[in-house]
Design a protein around this motif. Structure first.
Motif, PDB file in Angstrom:
ATOM      1  N   VAL A  97      36.324  51.880  41.586  1.00  0.00           N
ATOM      2  CA  VAL A  97      37.198  50.533  41.266  1.00  0.00           C
ATOM      3  C   VAL A  97      37.140  50.536  40.217  1.00  0.00           C
ATOM      4  CG1 VAL A  97      36.774  48.108  41.779  1.00  0.00           C
ATOM      5  CG2 VAL A  97      35.945  49.553  43.089  1.00  0.00           C
ATOM      6  N   LYS A  98      38.822  50.023  39.827  1.00  0.00           N
ATOM      7  CA  LYS A  98      39.751  49.994  38.754  1.00  0.00           C
ATOM      8  C   LYS A  98      40.596  48.139  39.036  1.00  0.00           C
ATOM      9  CE  LYS A  98      41.217  54.530  37.982  1.00  0.00           C
ATOM     10  NZ  LYS A  98      41.063  55.239  37.008  1.00  0.00           N
ATOM     11  N   LEU A  99      39.873  46.831  37.566  1.00  0.00           N
ATOM     12  CA  LEU A  99      41.325  45.993  37.730  1.00  0.00           C
ATOM     13  C   LEU A  99      41.807  45.659  36.438  1.00  0.00           C
ATOM     14  CD1 LEU A  99      40.944  42.678  38.888  1.00  0.00           C
ATOM     15  CD2 LEU A  99      39.326  42.570  37.716  1.00  0.00           C
ATOM     16  N   LEU A 100      43.130  45.535  36.762  1.00  0.00           N
ATOM     17  CA  LEU A 100      44.044  45.509  36.456  1.00  0.00           C
ATOM     18  C   LEU A 100      44.123  44.006  35.907  1.00  0.00           C
ATOM     19  CD1 LEU A 100      47.568  47.884  37.308  1.00  0.00           C
ATOM     20  CD2 LEU A 100      44.945  48.397  35.588  1.00  0.00           C
ATOM     21  N   GLY A 101      44.306  43.849  34.291  1.00  0.00           N
ATOM     22  CA  GLY A 101      43.990  42.478  34.589  1.00  0.00           C
ATOM     23  C   GLY A 101      44.895  42.069  32.716  1.00  0.00           C
ATOM     24  N   THR A 102      44.641  40.801  33.197  1.00  0.00           N
ATOM     25  CA  THR A 102      45.082  40.273  31.683  1.00  0.00           C
ATOM     26  C   THR A 102      44.332  38.869  31.517  1.00  0.00           C
ATOM     27  OG1 THR A 102      47.419  40.794  31.910  1.00  0.00           O
ATOM     28  CG2 THR A 102      47.074  39.169  30.030  1.00  0.00           C
ATOM     29  N   TRP A 103      43.333  38.661  29.868  1.00  0.00           N
ATOM     30  CA  TRP A 103      42.852  37.327  29.294  1.00  0.00           C
ATOM     31  C   TRP A 103      44.158  36.753  29.308  1.00  0.00           C
ATOM     32  CZ3 TRP A 103      43.392  34.794  24.835  1.00  0.00           C
ATOM     33  CH2 TRP A 103      42.730  33.754  24.791  1.00  0.00           C
ATOM     34  N   PRO A 104      44.164  35.353  29.148  1.00  0.00           N
ATOM     35  CA  PRO A 104      42.612  34.686  29.910  1.00  0.00           C
ATOM     36  C   PRO A 104      43.522  34.161  31.398  1.00  0.00           C
ATOM     37  CG  PRO A 104      43.938  33.085  28.543  1.00  0.00           C
ATOM     38  CD  PRO A 104      45.143  34.165  28.192  1.00  0.00           C
ATOM     39  N   SER A 105      43.844  35.041  32.174  1.00  0.00           N
ATOM     40  CA  SER A 105      44.338  34.947  33.634  1.00  0.00           C
ATOM     41  C   SER A 105      43.908  34.377  34.617  1.00  0.00           C
ATOM     42  CB  SER A 105      45.026  36.097  33.920  1.00  0.00           C
ATOM     43  OG  SER A 105      45.837  35.873  35.245  1.00  0.00           O
ATOM     44  N   PRO A 106      43.939  32.830  34.899  1.00  0.00           N
ATOM     45  CA  PRO A 106      43.201  32.525  36.065  1.00  0.00           C
ATOM     46  C   PRO A 106      43.206  33.243  37.272  1.00  0.00           C
ATOM     47  CG  PRO A 106      44.734  31.125  36.211  1.00  0.00           C
ATOM     48  CD  PRO A 106      44.825  32.411  34.252  1.00  0.00           C
ATOM     49  N   PHE A 107      44.239  34.063  37.685  1.00  0.00           N
ATOM     50  CA  PHE A 107      43.952  34.582  38.234  1.00  0.00           C
ATOM     51  C   PHE A 107      43.111  36.003  38.359  1.00  0.00           C
ATOM     52  CE2 PHE A 107      46.441  32.240  40.061  1.00  0.00           C
ATOM     53  CZ  PHE A 107      47.237  31.263  38.878  1.00  0.00           C
ATOM     54  N   TYR A 108      43.422  36.922  37.300  1.00  0.00           N
ATOM     55  CA  TYR A 108      42.786  38.347  37.040  1.00  0.00           C
ATOM     56  C   TYR A 108      41.125  37.138  37.229  1.00  0.00           C
ATOM     57  CZ  TYR A 108      39.518  40.201  33.916  1.00  0.00           C
ATOM     58  OH  TYR A 108      38.524  41.281  32.427  1.00  0.00           O
ATOM     59  N   TYR A 109      40.013  36.358  36.737  1.00  0.00           N
ATOM     60  CA  TYR A 109      39.518  35.978  36.443  1.00  0.00           C
ATOM     61  C   TYR A 109      38.334  36.020  37.662  1.00  0.00           C
ATOM     62  CZ  TYR A 109      38.418  35.941  31.821  1.00  0.00           C
ATOM     63  OH  TYR A 109      38.179  35.745  30.046  1.00  0.00           O
ATOM     64  N   ARG A 110      39.221  35.640  39.310  1.00  0.00           N
ATOM     65  CA  ARG A 110      38.925  35.112  40.141  1.00  0.00           C
ATOM     66  C   ARG A 110      38.677  36.880  41.309  1.00  0.00           C
ATOM     67  NH1 ARG A 110      44.246  32.679  43.230  1.00  0.00           N
ATOM     68  NH2 ARG A 110      43.678  30.488  43.595  1.00  0.00           N
ATOM     69  N   VAL A 111      39.267  37.653  40.573  1.00  0.00           N
ATOM     70  CA  VAL A 111      38.734  39.145  40.609  1.00  0.00           C
ATOM     71  C   VAL A 111      37.333  39.299  40.199  1.00  0.00           C
ATOM     72  CG1 VAL A 111      39.106  40.846  41.024  1.00  0.00           C
ATOM     73  CG2 VAL A 111      41.110  39.821  41.347  1.00  0.00           C
ATOM     74  N   VAL A 112      37.192  38.859  38.444  1.00  0.00           N
ATOM     75  CA  VAL A 112      36.193  39.582  38.221  1.00  0.00           C
ATOM     76  C   VAL A 112      35.247  38.389  38.686  1.00  0.00           C
ATOM     77  CG1 VAL A 112      34.962  38.952  35.507  1.00  0.00           C
ATOM     78  CG2 VAL A 112      37.054  39.821  35.912  1.00  0.00           C
ATOM     79  N   TRP A 113      34.855  36.957  39.264  1.00  0.00           N
ATOM     80  CA  TRP A 113      33.469  36.294  39.532  1.00  0.00           C
ATOM     81  C   TRP A 113      33.410  37.298  40.771  1.00  0.00           C
ATOM     82  CZ3 TRP A 113      37.190  31.851  38.841  1.00  0.00           C
ATOM     83  CH2 TRP A 113      36.948  30.717  37.499  1.00  0.00           C
ATOM     84  N   VAL A 114      34.105  37.420  41.839  1.00  0.00           N
ATOM     85  CA  VAL A 114      33.903  37.757  42.270  1.00  0.00           C
ATOM     86  C   VAL A 114      33.634  39.527  43.336  1.00  0.00           C
ATOM     87  CG1 VAL A 114      34.729  38.800  45.259  1.00  0.00           C
ATOM     88  CG2 VAL A 114      35.285  36.963  44.382  1.00  0.00           C
ATOM     89  N   LEU A 115      33.860  39.986  42.039  1.00  0.00           N
ATOM     90  CA  LEU A 115      33.420  41.453  41.808  1.00  0.00           C
ATOM     91  C   LEU A 115      32.079  41.186  41.745  1.00  0.00           C
ATOM     92  CD1 LEU A 115      36.147  43.438  40.783  1.00  0.00           C
ATOM     93  CD2 LEU A 115      35.380  44.016  42.346  1.00  0.00           C
ATOM     94  N   LYS A 116      31.774  40.607  40.544  1.00  0.00           N
ATOM     95  CA  LYS A 116      30.197  40.821  39.789  1.00  0.00           C
ATOM     96  C   LYS A 116      29.665  39.952  40.705  1.00  0.00           C
ATOM     97  CE  LYS A 116      31.643  40.520  34.548  1.00  0.00           C
ATOM     98  NZ  LYS A 116      31.175  41.147  34.072  1.00  0.00           N
ATOM     99  N   LEU A 117      29.842  38.712  41.503  1.00  0.00           N
ATOM    100  CA  LEU A 117      28.191  37.905  42.413  1.00  0.00           C
ATOM    101  C   LEU A 117      28.431  38.983  43.288  1.00  0.00           C
ATOM    102  CD1 LEU A 117      30.850  34.717  43.188  1.00  0.00           C
ATOM    103  CD2 LEU A 117      28.505  34.936  42.212  1.00  0.00           C
ATOM    104  N   LYS A 118      29.401  40.512  43.642  1.00  0.00           N
ATOM    105  CA  LYS A 118      28.782  41.352  44.853  1.00  0.00           C
ATOM    106  C   LYS A 118      28.059  42.236  43.858  1.00  0.00           C
ATOM    107  CE  LYS A 118      31.985  39.584  48.151  1.00  0.00           C
ATOM    108  NZ  LYS A 118      30.913  39.826  49.570  1.00  0.00           N
ATOM    109  N   GLY A 119      28.084  41.966  42.634  1.00  0.00           N
ATOM    110  CA  GLY A 119      27.663  43.401  42.063  1.00  0.00           C
ATOM    111  C   GLY A 119      28.145  45.044  42.022  1.00  0.00           C
ATOM    112  N   ILE A 120      29.756  44.607  41.999  1.00  0.00           N
ATOM    113  CA  ILE A 120      30.600  46.072  42.059  1.00  0.00           C
ATOM    114  C   ILE A 120      30.653  46.213  40.307  1.00  0.00           C
ATOM    115  CG2 ILE A 120      32.580  46.492  42.839  1.00  0.00           C
ATOM    116  CD1 ILE A 120      32.265  44.315  44.980  1.00  0.00           C
TER     117      ILE A 120
END
Lengths: 203, 219
Positions: B4-27
């Motif tokens: 699983v790879k995530l392309l993102g940019t700090w501090p985009s709130p849209f990028y953070y949405r995906v970070v939160w869910v990946l971490k909430l599910k322990g991925i």
């Protein structure tokens, strides 16, 4: 129209009620207090608003008949992406074509055709976006066909000339009763747009 | 195990949405930072239509648009479920997710200057009122007792809203007018995964302030 096609594909009977948007009914205001917009699907007295959400709901509740949304999560994400693309682009660009003139209209036409070509690319050689049967993207896109004649007349261009694969796909969809019976007549839509242009004072 | 790879940019709130869910599910995933002023080949290859972040790449397949990514993650990794099981409740959740997409997302790009400012303020206040009265009501979270994808969709209100207020000197969320939303912001930021995964406020403020100065001077 999207929900009407979805319900027809699955053979679900429903009662249709026309709303006068200049004189919104109490039912509409009660069932969609946030946006006060149509369409609203009322199932067992409970409202579902927003057409893309309705189609997903219909597909989930009546999942054993004529499935519209792919079962594979990745294919589902791809379908959602294109429905999102359609919602972001097609309506707005189409509206610009009949509402504007000159350079603004020319730009809208150009971008509109580019979007249709991207969709043609996604369709590829498939019969429908959903493969051998109608899918989520087909149901989301085909209702716009009713507006194509109006766009062509207002924008003085031929969509079929630019995107023949798209029109071929439309014609295949129109052979399905669920689609043919749900879509408004193109001439009537064009007359309606002409009336709107008068009301808004657009030449 | 699939990659699983995530392309993102700090501090985009849209990028953070995906970070939160990946971490909430322990991925587990690999983060690849994108420079949006100099978009890399990976981004252009995996999101040719919009060329935007975030993009999730799972076993080589790309998924674009943050809320579509989140529904995909929810389906592939159903543990710690973030959507209701009942189709009607799910339709309601999706309604509010769409509302957040249509009405909250624009805050990330908010003009808030010149003639645009009055309309932006009006739209933002209307959005906050509807959210407080209809979406959140008396619940702790949009998802009820615990957060779900609706909370994630509204996540921008937790920190990015305050930043917009501080950078533009416009107060939008008055706690006395929006007590439930203020409470939600406090509760949301205390959820451990969220608390550990928010951009540093001072850094974000400095970044947006500089960006705004640049935009204002170019007008």
């Amino acid at each position: 129209m999207r929900s009407r096609i979805a319900l027809a594909e699955k053979g679900i009977p429903y009662e249709y009620r026309e709303e006068d948007l200049r004189n919104k009914s109490d039912l509409l205001l009660q069932m969609n207090p946030v946006h006060k917009k149509i369409p609203v699907l009322i199932h067992n007295g409970k409202p579902v608003c927003e057409s893309v959400i309705q189609v997903q709901y219909i597909d989930e509740v009546w999942h054993d008949k004529a499935p519209l949304i792919p079962s594979d999560p990745y294919q589902r994400a791809v379908a959602r992406f294109w429905v999102d693309f359609i919602d972001k682009k097609i309506y707005e660009l189409g509206s610009k074509i009949w509402k504007t003139k000159g350079e603004e209209q020319a730009n809208a036409k150009k971008e509109f055709i580019e979007c249709l070509k991207l969709l043609e690319g996604e369709l590829g050689d498939k019969t429908y976006f959903g493969g051998e049967s109608l899918g989520y993207v087909d149901v989301a896109l085909v209702p716009f066909y009713s507006w194509f004649y109006a766009y062509e007349k207002c924008g003085d261009f031929s969509i079929e000339a630019e995107c023949p694969k798209m029109i071929a796909w439309v014609k295949r969809c129109m052979q399905k009763e669920s689609v043919a019976k749900s879509l408004p007549d193109q001439e009537k839509v064009y007359e309606f747009i002409l009336q709107l242009k008068k009301i808004f004072g657009i030449e | 195990m699939a990659e699983v790879k995530l392309l993102g940019t700090w501090p985009s709130p849209f990028y953070y949405r995906v970070v939160w869910v990946l971490k909430l599910k322990g991925i587990a995933y690999e983060f690849i930072e994108e420079d949006l002023n100099n978009k890399g080949p990976l981004l252009l290859q995996h999101n040719p239509v919009h060329k935007k972040i975030p993009v999730l790449i799972h076993s080589g397949k790309s998924i674009c648009e943050s809320m579509i990514i989140l529904e995909y993650i929810q389906e592939i990794w159903p543990q710690n479920s973030l959507l209701p099981a009942d189709p009607y409740d799910r339709a309601i959740a999706r309604f509010w997710i769409k509302f957040a997409e249509d009405k909250v997302n624009p805050l990330a790009f908010a003009g808030f200057y010149g003639e645009e400012q009055k309309k932006a303020i009006r739209d933002s206040l209307e959005m906050l009122e509807t959210t407080e009265e209809h979406a959140l009501r008396d619940k702790t979270f949009f998802g009820g007792d615990k957060i779900d994808l609706v909370d994630i969709a509204f996540g921008q209100l937790s920190q990015w809203l305050q930043m917009v207020e501080d950078v533009t000197n416009v107060k939008l969320l008055d706690a006395s007018k929006f007590p439930r939303l203020q409470r939600w912001i406090n509760n949301f930021k205390q959820v451990p995964i969220i608390k550990e995964n928010l951009p540093d406020y001072q850094e974000m403020f400095a970044y947006f302030k500089a960006l705004r100065v640049m935009l204002l001077s170019s007008k």
